[in-house]
Write a protein that holds these residues in place. Structure first.
Motif, mmCIF file in Angstrom:
data_model
loop_
_atom_site.group_PDB
_atom_site.id
_atom_site.type_symbol
_atom_site.label_atom_id
_atom_site.label_comp_id
_atom_site.label_asym_id
_atom_site.label_seq_id
_atom_site.Cartn_x
_atom_site.Cartn_y
_atom_site.Cartn_z
ATOM 1 N N ALA A 1 -30.698 -22.277 -110.558
ATOM 2 C CA ALA A 1 -29.433 -22.612 -111.228
ATOM 3 C C ALA A 1 -28.323 -21.662 -110.780
ATOM 4 O O ALA A 1 -27.188 -22.088 -110.552
ATOM 5 N N PHE A 2 -28.633 -20.363 -110.665
ATOM 6 C CA PHE A 2 -27.633 -19.404 -110.189
ATOM 7 C C PHE A 2 -27.248 -19.709 -108.748
ATOM 8 O O PHE A 2 -26.071 -19.678 -108.380
ATOM 9 N N ALA A 3 -28.239 -19.992 -107.896
ATOM 10 C CA ALA A 3 -27.967 -20.212 -106.472
ATOM 11 C C ALA A 3 -27.236 -21.526 -106.220
ATOM 12 O O ALA A 3 -26.326 -21.587 -105.406
ATOM 13 N N GLY A 4 -27.639 -22.572 -106.929
ATOM 14 C CA GLY A 4 -27.073 -23.878 -106.657
ATOM 15 C C GLY A 4 -25.857 -24.240 -107.477
ATOM 16 O O GLY A 4 -25.010 -25.012 -107.038
ATOM 17 N N GLY A 5 -25.736 -23.678 -108.677
ATOM 18 C CA GLY A 5 -24.662 -24.091 -109.569
ATOM 19 C C GLY A 5 -23.658 -23.016 -109.892
ATOM 20 O O GLY A 5 -22.663 -23.278 -110.560
ATOM 21 N N GLY A 6 -23.938 -21.782 -109.533
ATOM 22 C CA GLY A 6 -23.014 -20.706 -109.825
ATOM 23 C C GLY A 6 -23.438 -19.910 -111.050
ATOM 24 O O GLY A 6 -24.473 -20.151 -111.668
ATOM 25 N N VAL A 7 -22.581 -18.940 -111.376
ATOM 26 C CA VAL A 7 -22.884 -18.008 -112.464
ATOM 27 C C VAL A 7 -22.901 -18.715 -113.825
ATOM 28 O O VAL A 7 -23.797 -18.493 -114.645
ATOM 29 N N VAL A 8 -21.937 -19.569 -114.066
ATOM 30 C CA VAL A 8 -21.860 -20.249 -115.366
ATOM 31 C C VAL A 8 -23.091 -21.122 -115.590
ATOM 32 O O VAL A 8 -23.720 -21.086 -116.645
ATOM 33 N N THR A 9 -23.470 -21.897 -114.590
ATOM 34 C CA THR A 9 -24.651 -22.752 -114.700
ATOM 35 C C THR A 9 -25.914 -21.919 -114.888
ATOM 36 O O THR A 9 -26.790 -22.265 -115.687
ATOM 37 N N GLY A 10 -26.008 -20.820 -114.179
ATOM 38 C CA GLY A 10 -27.167 -19.936 -114.312
ATOM 39 C C GLY A 10 -27.301 -19.395 -115.728
ATOM 40 O O GLY A 10 -28.401 -19.382 -116.286
ATOM 41 N N PHE A 11 -26.182 -18.932 -116.325
ATOM 42 C CA PHE A 11 -26.256 -18.401 -117.688
ATOM 43 C C PHE A 11 -26.515 -19.506 -118.714
ATOM 44 O O PHE A 11 -27.184 -19.263 -119.725
ATOM 45 N N ILE A 12 -26.038 -20.702 -118.460
ATOM 46 C CA ILE A 12 -26.352 -21.822 -119.360
ATOM 47 C C ILE A 12 -27.849 -22.115 -119.327
ATOM 48 O O ILE A 12 -28.491 -22.307 -120.371
ATOM 49 N N VAL A 13 -28.422 -22.125 -118.134
ATOM 50 C CA VAL A 13 -29.864 -22.366 -118.001
ATOM 51 C C VAL A 13 -30.654 -21.247 -118.668
ATOM 52 O O VAL A 13 -31.636 -21.504 -119.378
ATOM 53 N N ILE A 14 -30.248 -20.001 -118.501
ATOM 54 C CA ILE A 14 -30.937 -18.885 -119.160
ATOM 55 C C ILE A 14 -30.833 -19.027 -120.680
ATOM 56 O O ILE A 14 -31.797 -18.797 -121.408
ATOM 57 N N GLY A 15 -29.661 -19.413 -121.164
ATOM 58 C CA GLY A 15 -29.504 -19.637 -122.605
ATOM 59 C C GLY A 15 -30.417 -20.735 -123.122
ATOM 60 O O GLY A 15 -31.031 -20.605 -124.187
ATOM 61 N N ILE A 16 -30.530 -21.834 -122.367
ATOM 62 C CA ILE A 16 -31.428 -22.928 -122.758
ATOM 63 C C ILE A 16 -32.882 -22.462 -122.769
ATOM 64 O O ILE A 16 -33.638 -22.767 -123.692
ATOM 65 N N ILE A 17 -33.262 -21.692 -121.760
ATOM 66 C CA ILE A 17 -34.640 -21.176 -121.683
ATOM 67 C C ILE A 17 -34.939 -20.264 -122.864
ATOM 68 O O ILE A 17 -35.970 -20.400 -123.524
ATOM 69 N N VAL A 18 -34.041 -19.330 -123.156
ATOM 70 C CA VAL A 18 -34.256 -18.392 -124.263
ATOM 71 C C VAL A 18 -34.316 -19.139 -125.593
ATOM 72 O O VAL A 18 -35.170 -18.860 -126.442
ATOM 73 N N LEU A 19 -33.433 -20.099 -125.779
ATOM 74 C CA LEU A 19 -33.427 -20.886 -127.016
ATOM 75 C C LEU A 19 -34.728 -21.675 -127.172
ATOM 76 O O LEU A 19 -35.341 -21.656 -128.253
ATOM 77 N N CYS A 20 -35.162 -22.340 -126.108
ATOM 78 C CA CYS A 20 -36.407 -23.117 -126.178
ATOM 79 C C CYS A 20 -37.622 -22.223 -126.425
ATOM 80 O O CYS A 20 -38.501 -22.556 -127.227
ATOM 81 N N LEU A 21 -37.692 -21.080 -125.750
ATOM 82 C CA LEU A 21 -38.800 -20.149 -125.970
ATOM 83 C C LEU A 21 -38.807 -19.623 -127.396
ATOM 84 O O LEU A 21 -39.871 -19.481 -128.017
#
Length: 154
Positions: free
Chosen positions: A44-64
């Motif tokens: 997500a960081f590599a393909g979508g940028g910093v904002v997309t990467g942090f959104i994905v990390i937020g989704i992962i942390v929330l789901c976990l």
């Protein structure tokens, strides 16, 4: 790209749940979950940028967090837990008051040398001093040994 990131997150969450529920202590599923989730965030960081990467990390942390709270709360496992009530009791030590010497009964199980006998409507633990006694044989009480009867075949 979004499909692969989503699939990696789902696979990572599935492995995380497997580690919590099915394979605790094995850590193979935990390592797989970690690799999948870190790969999804990296992609997500590599393909979508910093904002997309942090959104994905937020989704992962929330789901976990949600999965951990859901699977580790005590009431979650009440529906699938084995519920058994032990209804048996230890026979009282005063077996002498329940059965007199000379009373007859029959064996329910093989006395080899311990087993079960039925005297009247009550089942007792008994042992034979002389020999093995087959099931459904008549016996007579000749004594007591702690909380069990000592019997002899008729």
């Amino acid at each position: 790209m979004t499909l692969w990131i989503t699939l990696l997150i789902l696979l990572g969450l599935l492995l995380f749940v497997a580690e919590l529920v099915l394979l605790p202590g094995i850590t193979l599923a935990a390592v797989g979950a970690f690799v999948c989730l870190v790969s999804a965030a990296t992609w997500a960081f590599a393909g979508g940028g910093v904002v997309t990467g942090f959104i994905v990390i937020g989704i992962i942390v929330l789901c976990l967090s949600i999965l951990t709270l859901l699977f580790l709360r005590p009431k979650t496992w009440n529906r699938v837990a084995l519920k058994t009530n032990i209804e048996s009791q230890v026979q009282p030590v005063e077996i002498e008051k329940q059965v007199e010497v000379g009373v007859q009964g029959y064996t329910l199980t093989r006395l080899a040398p311990m087993g079960k006998v039925q005297i009247g409507d009550t089942i007792f633990e008994a042992k034979s001093l002389d020999s093995y006694v087959d099931p459904r044989r008549e016996v007579i009480v000749i004594g007591y040994d702690n909380a069990s009867l000592v019997v002899r075949p008729l």
